[in-house]
Design a protein around this motif. Structure first.
Motif, short mmCIF file in Angstrom:
data_model
loop_
_atom_site.label_atom_id
_atom_site.label_comp_id
_atom_site.label_asym_id
_atom_site.label_seq_id
_atom_site.Cartn_x
_atom_site.Cartn_y
_atom_site.Cartn_z
N GLY A 1 0.78 -0.94 0.14
CA GLY A 1 -0.12 0.06 -0.02
C GLY A 1 0.96 1.34 0.09
O GLY A 1 0.57 2.49 0.60
N GLN A 2 2.00 1.10 -0.69
CA GLN A 2 2.93 2.28 -0.57
C GLN A 2 2.75 3.32 -1.79
O GLN A 2 2.40 3.05 -2.86
CB GLN A 2 4.30 1.85 -0.55
N ASN A 3 2.71 4.61 -1.34
CA ASN A 3 2.84 5.61 -2.30
C ASN A 3 3.70 6.75 -1.97
O ASN A 3 3.44 7.24 -0.66
CB ASN A 3 1.43 6.42 -2.43
N PHE A 4 4.87 7.17 -2.42
CA PHE A 4 5.69 8.26 -1.88
C PHE A 4 5.41 9.44 -2.13
O PHE A 4 4.83 9.91 -3.31
CB PHE A 4 7.16 7.73 -2.65
N LEU A 5 5.89 10.49 -1.33
CA LEU A 5 5.66 11.78 -1.37
C LEU A 5 7.21 12.26 -1.32
O LEU A 5 7.84 12.12 -0.49
CB LEU A 5 4.87 12.33 -0.10
N PHE A 6 7.35 13.25 -2.47
CA PHE A 6 8.46 13.86 -2.78
C PHE A 6 8.62 15.37 -2.50
O PHE A 6 9.70 16.06 -1.99
CB PHE A 6 9.05 13.84 -4.07
N ASP A 7 7.31 16.04 -2.25
CA ASP A 7 7.37 17.43 -2.15
C ASP A 7 7.88 17.78 -0.84
O ASP A 7 6.95 17.85 0.25
CB ASP A 7 5.83 17.96 -2.65
#
Length: 273
Positions: free
Chosen positions: A23-29
């Motif tokens: 269930g991963q989704n990466f945030l870069f901001d």
């Protein structure tokens, strides 16, 4: 201020990619992550529990805010990236490999009050949330919950009676806590972008109503909203004494669960004592 390499570079160097199974989704901001870390208020020197830090995007923001972070991560691929953050922020980060659903969070935090801040993995987010809201001991050890959910789930948590989103999650979140929608996050902010929008919910504990068992309330709401299209006289039949108790609190048994306010469920739980 610690000079850190861009998160994208860290992910590329360690050969990381978001796992759908976890269930991963990466945030870069970085600016967005700093805004999320600011929602609980001043974290300087405060204990924070983070679930599913992944490569450490939100972790960075929490550490920069001065928090002492304990992070639980079950994806062993991410541990080397978190170890680099441990070195960059000596004494501020403890990264633990494990399943957050199987760990006693209070014991892990050493009995110290702590804030929970997490971009929760979608596949365990609701279960973790319900576990934090449960139990007879109140106020809880956590001082606030700042959690990323799918927007649909977030709206259920903060919804009001009479709306389509109103249900068990709303009652459990609001009967002895204050829950608010702190921020919406567009799907394009994530890598890879999920199919749905996301939102951050902020929850702080309130006083617990006297004479009410959390277990009884959980039992009532599970029954009432498990058959939400049916009248209460039918949906509550599985809870001994619940239908009879409706009359004592002045609630018509022909009503449906979504028409009852949080205070009505509290009154019903108290009547069942």
């Amino acid at each position: 201020m610690v000079d850190l390499p861009p998160l994208r570079d860290v992910i590329a160097r360690h050969g990381l990619s978001a796992s759908k199974a976890l269930g991963q989704n990466f945030l870069f901001d970085a600016q967005l992550l700093d805004r999320i870390a600011a929602i609980p208020g001043d974290l300087q020197g405060k204990a924070v529990l983070e679930i599913g830090p992944g490569p450490g995007g939100l972790t960075r923001a929490l550490l920069k805010a001065g928090a002492r972070v304990t992070a639980i991560e079950m994806d062993t691929r991410c541990l080397p990236a978190l170890a680099e953050l441990e070195e960059a922020f000596p004494g501020q980060l403890t990264a633990i490999e494990g399943d957050a659903m199987k760990i006693d969070h209070g014991e892990l935090m050493g009995g110290e009050p702590y804030a929970v801040v997490a971009n929760l993995p979608y596949n365990v987010g609701t279960a973790l949330f319900v576990s934090w809201l449960g139990g007879e001991d109140w106020p809880p050890q956590w001082t606030s919950l700042t959690l990323m959910f799918q927007q649909e789930v977030a709206q259920r948590i903060v919804s009001r009676p009479g709306t389509s989103a109103y249900g068990r999650l709303a009652v459990l979140a609001q009967w002895r806590s204050t829950a608010s929608l702190a921020m919406k996050v567009h799907r394009s902010a994530f890598t890879p972008p999920p199919k749905v929008m996301s939102a951050i919910v902020h929850v702080t504990p309130d006083a617990m109503p006297a004479g009410v068992s959390a277990r009884t309330l959980e039992q009532i709401t599970a029954a009432a909203f498990g058959q939400r299209r049916k009248m209460l006289r039918q949906s509550l039949k599985s809870v001994p004494g619940a239908v009879a108790a409706l009359a004592t609190i002045g609630v018509d048994e022909t009503r449906r669960a979504e028409t009852l306010g949080v205070s009505d469920f509290v009154a019903l739980a108290r009547a069942l004592g």
